[in-house]
Write a protein that holds these residues in place. Structure first.
Motif, PDB file in Angstrom:
ATOM      1  N   GLN A  10      10.557  31.009  30.139  1.00 49.28           N
ATOM      2  CA  GLN A  10       9.671  30.548  31.282  1.00 49.28           C
ATOM      3  C   GLN A  10       9.314  31.968  32.270  1.00 49.28           C
ATOM      4  OE1 GLN A  10      11.727  27.298  33.044  1.00 49.28           O
ATOM      5  NE2 GLN A  10      10.764  25.897  31.972  1.00 49.28           N
ATOM      6  N   ARG A  11      10.617  32.649  32.724  1.00 47.57           N
ATOM      7  CA  ARG A  11      10.346  33.699  33.380  1.00 47.57           C
ATOM      8  C   ARG A  11       9.432  34.909  32.825  1.00 47.57           C
ATOM      9  NH1 ARG A  11       9.054  35.476  36.889  1.00 47.57           N
ATOM     10  NH2 ARG A  11       9.895  36.694  38.678  1.00 47.57           N
ATOM     11  N   LEU A  12       9.766  35.044  31.349  1.00 52.01           N
ATOM     12  CA  LEU A  12       8.753  36.151  30.825  1.00 52.01           C
ATOM     13  C   LEU A  12       7.574  35.829  30.730  1.00 52.01           C
ATOM     14  CD1 LEU A  12      11.737  37.264  30.337  1.00 52.01           C
ATOM     15  CD2 LEU A  12      10.830  37.960  28.178  1.00 52.01           C
ATOM     16  N   ALA A  13       7.145  34.451  30.411  1.00 50.87           N
ATOM     17  CA  ALA A  13       5.846  33.884  30.553  1.00 50.87           C
ATOM     18  C   ALA A  13       5.230  34.081  31.733  1.00 50.87           C
ATOM     19  CB  ALA A  13       5.733  32.480  29.876  1.00 50.87           C
ATOM     20  N   GLN A  14       5.656  33.758  32.655  1.00 51.90           N
ATOM     21  CA  GLN A  14       5.262  33.770  34.073  1.00 51.90           C
ATOM     22  C   GLN A  14       4.917  35.304  34.277  1.00 51.90           C
ATOM     23  OE1 GLN A  14       8.542  32.311  36.459  1.00 51.90           O
ATOM     24  NE2 GLN A  14       7.986  30.224  36.169  1.00 51.90           N
ATOM     25  N   GLU A  15       5.519  36.370  33.694  1.00 50.38           N
ATOM     26  CA  GLU A  15       5.294  37.466  34.010  1.00 50.38           C
ATOM     27  C   GLU A  15       4.077  38.182  33.006  1.00 50.38           C
ATOM     28  OE1 GLU A  15       5.891  39.735  36.449  1.00 50.38           O
ATOM     29  OE2 GLU A  15       6.794  38.278  37.602  1.00 50.38           O
ATOM     30  N   GLY A  16       3.653  37.217  32.197  1.00 50.71           N
ATOM     31  CA  GLY A  16       2.566  37.561  31.348  1.00 50.71           C
ATOM     32  C   GLY A  16       2.897  37.806  29.983  1.00 50.71           C
ATOM     33  N   ALA A  17       4.184  37.543  29.480  1.00 49.53           N
ATOM     34  CA  ALA A  17       4.295  37.701  28.059  1.00 49.53           C
ATOM     35  C   ALA A  17       3.902  36.667  27.145  1.00 49.53           C
ATOM     36  CB  ALA A  17       5.854  37.995  27.903  1.00 49.53           C
ATOM     37  N   THR A  18       3.796  36.979  26.008  1.00 48.95           N
ATOM     38  CA  THR A  18       3.532  35.930  25.036  1.00 48.95           C
ATOM     39  C   THR A  18       4.924  35.627  24.342  1.00 48.95           C
ATOM     40  OG1 THR A  18       1.309  36.483  24.291  1.00 48.95           O
ATOM     41  CG2 THR A  18       2.700  35.383  22.562  1.00 48.95           C
ATOM     42  N   VAL A  19       5.251  34.560  24.451  1.00 47.49           N
ATOM     43  CA  VAL A  19       6.795  34.300  24.298  1.00 47.49           C
ATOM     44  C   VAL A  19       6.776  33.417  23.100  1.00 47.49           C
ATOM     45  CG1 VAL A  19       8.864  33.136  25.103  1.00 47.49           C
ATOM     46  CG2 VAL A  19       7.614  34.263  26.532  1.00 47.49           C
ATOM     47  N   ILE A  20       7.707  33.835  21.933  1.00 47.17           N
ATOM     48  CA  ILE A  20       8.163  32.922  20.734  1.00 47.17           C
ATOM     49  C   ILE A  20       9.480  32.183  20.947  1.00 47.17           C
ATOM     50  CG2 ILE A  20       8.594  32.925  18.275  1.00 47.17           C
ATOM     51  CD1 ILE A  20       6.369  35.635  19.717  1.00 47.17           C
TER      52      ILE A  20
ATOM     53  N   GLY B 170      -0.259  27.461  31.861  1.00 41.20           N
ATOM     54  CA  GLY B 170      -1.315  28.481  31.931  1.00 41.20           C
ATOM     55  C   GLY B 170      -0.742  29.783  30.995  1.00 41.20           C
ATOM     56  N   GLY B 171       0.658  29.764  30.622  1.00 42.44           N
ATOM     57  CA  GLY B 171       1.130  30.719  29.831  1.00 42.44           C
ATOM     58  C   GLY B 171       0.731  30.752  28.476  1.00 42.44           C
ATOM     59  N   GLN B 172       1.520  31.756  27.825  1.00 44.92           N
ATOM     60  CA  GLN B 172       1.277  31.648  26.533  1.00 44.92           C
ATOM     61  C   GLN B 172       2.589  31.807  25.470  1.00 44.92           C
ATOM     62  OE1 GLN B 172      -0.831  35.636  25.918  1.00 44.92           O
ATOM     63  NE2 GLN B 172      -2.638  34.124  25.174  1.00 44.92           N
ATOM     64  N   ALA B 173       2.821  30.411  24.742  1.00 42.98           N
ATOM     65  CA  ALA B 173       3.915  30.330  24.206  1.00 42.98           C
ATOM     66  C   ALA B 173       3.707  29.764  22.870  1.00 42.98           C
ATOM     67  CB  ALA B 173       5.109  29.560  25.057  1.00 42.98           C
ATOM     68  N   CYS B 174       4.817  29.926  21.728  1.00 45.58           N
ATOM     69  CA  CYS B 174       4.826  29.466  20.578  1.00 45.58           C
ATOM     70  C   CYS B 174       6.137  29.081  20.109  1.00 45.58           C
ATOM     71  CB  CYS B 174       4.133  30.390  19.552  1.00 45.58           C
ATOM     72  SG  CYS B 174       4.101  30.009  17.770  1.00 45.58           S
ATOM     73  N   PRO B 175       6.512  27.814  19.744  1.00 43.86           N
ATOM     74  CA  PRO B 175       7.800  27.412  19.229  1.00 43.86           C
ATOM     75  C   PRO B 175       7.973  27.403  17.829  1.00 43.86           C
ATOM     76  CG  PRO B 175       6.236  25.380  19.385  1.00 43.86           C
ATOM     77  CD  PRO B 175       5.391  26.420  19.787  1.00 43.86           C
ATOM     78  N   LYS B 176       9.070  27.926  17.520  1.00 42.75           N
ATOM     79  CA  LYS B 176       9.456  27.835  16.034  1.00 42.75           C
ATOM     80  C   LYS B 176      10.932  27.557  15.992  1.00 42.75           C
ATOM     81  CE  LYS B 176       6.321  31.733  15.041  1.00 42.75           C
ATOM     82  NZ  LYS B 176       5.256  31.029  14.253  1.00 42.75           N
ATOM     83  N   TYR B 177      10.971  26.651  14.662  1.00 42.87           N
ATOM     84  CA  TYR B 177      12.352  26.499  14.127  1.00 42.87           C
ATOM     85  C   TYR B 177      13.123  27.627  13.660  1.00 42.87           C
ATOM     86  CZ  TYR B 177      16.244  24.914  11.229  1.00 42.87           C
ATOM     87  OH  TYR B 177      17.593  24.779  10.821  1.00 42.87           O
ATOM     88  N   HIS B 178      14.319  27.829  14.073  1.00 42.81           N
ATOM     89  CA  HIS B 178      15.254  29.107  13.501  1.00 42.81           C
ATOM     90  C   HIS B 178      16.646  28.917  13.681  1.00 42.81           C
ATOM     91  CE1 HIS B 178      16.178  33.487  14.150  1.00 42.81           C
ATOM     92  NE2 HIS B 178      16.306  33.295  13.000  1.00 42.81           N
ATOM     93  N   ASP B 179      17.275  29.005  12.578  1.00 44.83           N
ATOM     94  CA  ASP B 179      18.590  29.146  12.287  1.00 44.83           C
ATOM     95  C   ASP B 179      19.192  30.464  12.271  1.00 44.83           C
ATOM     96  OD1 ASP B 179      21.306  29.000  11.389  1.00 44.83           O
ATOM     97  OD2 ASP B 179      20.944  27.421   9.819  1.00 44.83           O
TER      98      ASP B 179
END
Length: 255
Positions: free
Chosen positions: A23-33, A53-62
């Motif tokens: 959340q914090r990095l997205a608030q500062e403009g990052a695209t977050v995975i 209004g941010g940019q984020a993409c969810p991914k499953y990851h082990d």
């Protein structure tokens, strides 16, 4: 907008410190995975960011699977044209002293907490060495001091602390513009801490809480946002002269 134009991958992003960092990095403009072994949690965090209004993409990851790390980094580069920040946050924190920790439990902690960080760092270095970037490994104040009720966890976090320095020195020696630093949270009010305490007997849990709170000079447990702000700093260009360093965020506990 300190992170504008940057792509950040955060493991264990579905809750606690990972969620707050996404959340914090997205608030500062990052695209977050947002990656997590619980895809529903990753999707919930990503949806919240996108809805704000941010940019984020969810991914499953082990994080314990080597091929999964290679595939994930390749996928991120293909989808987002690069990777600027990796936060190795995913971890498990079971309780157990040196006497009552089984070998299987010991190995499972090292597999997630140490091998996962190693593989993530290795693949991120390969991805970042041409353009540079920041790798942030989440250790713990228990990676600097011991905790008798969490022998395997303390050991894993101590390993992350020293591994981070080895990786940072390698990148500097090779001339890569990659910074590698560790963050050492103290006792933070997260679901992971709550579940760890829940594993203890009632008497042990009460004694643990009393001992920990009595040892925090600031008089309270930390919040995930307290740590996320430190991770933001290490992710941004504001920390451009830091590598191989330890950022302790623990309310003065180990002081």
């Amino acid at each position: 907008m300190r992170m504008s134009g940057k792509v950040a991958l955060i493991t264990g992003g579905g809750s606690g410190i990972g969620e707050a960092s996404c959340q914090r990095l997205a608030q500062e403009g990052a695209t977050v995975i947002v990656t997590d072994i619980n895809l529903d949690s990753a999707e919930r965090v990503a949806d919240a960011i996108n809805n704000e209004g941010g940019q984020a993409c969810p991914k499953y990851h082990d994080v314990t699977k080597e091929k999964a790390w290679v595939a994930l980094i390749d996928e991120v580069i293909d989808q987002f044209a690069g990777l600027d920040v990796l936060v190795n946050n995913a971890a498990i924190a079971p309780t157990g002293s040196v006497e009552d920790t089984s070998l299987d439990d010991w190995r499972s902690v090292q597999q997630v907490n140490v091998e996962g960080v190693f593989m993530g760092t290795r693949e991120a270095v390969k991805a970042m060495k041409e353009k540079g970037g920041s790798i942030i490994n989440i250790s713990s104040d228990l990676g600097i001091i011991g905790e008798p009720t969490m022998a395997a966890y303390s050991t894993s976090k101590g390993a992350i602390r020293v591994f981070t320095k080895a990786a940072a020195l390698h990148c500097a020696r090779e001339g890569y513009a990659i910074r590698v630093n560790s963050v050492h949270p103290g006792f933070i009010d997260t679901p992971a801490v709550t579940s760890t305490v829940a594993e203890m007997s009632e008497d042990m849990a009460k004694a643990f809480r009393e001992r920990i709170l009595a040892g925090i000079p600031m008089g309270r447990m930390g919040r995930p946002l307290d740590v996320a702000n430190g991770i933001l700093f290490l992710s941004s260009d504001e920390s451009s002269y830091m590598t191989g360093s330890e950022l302790v965020i623990d309310g003065g506990f180990i002081a």
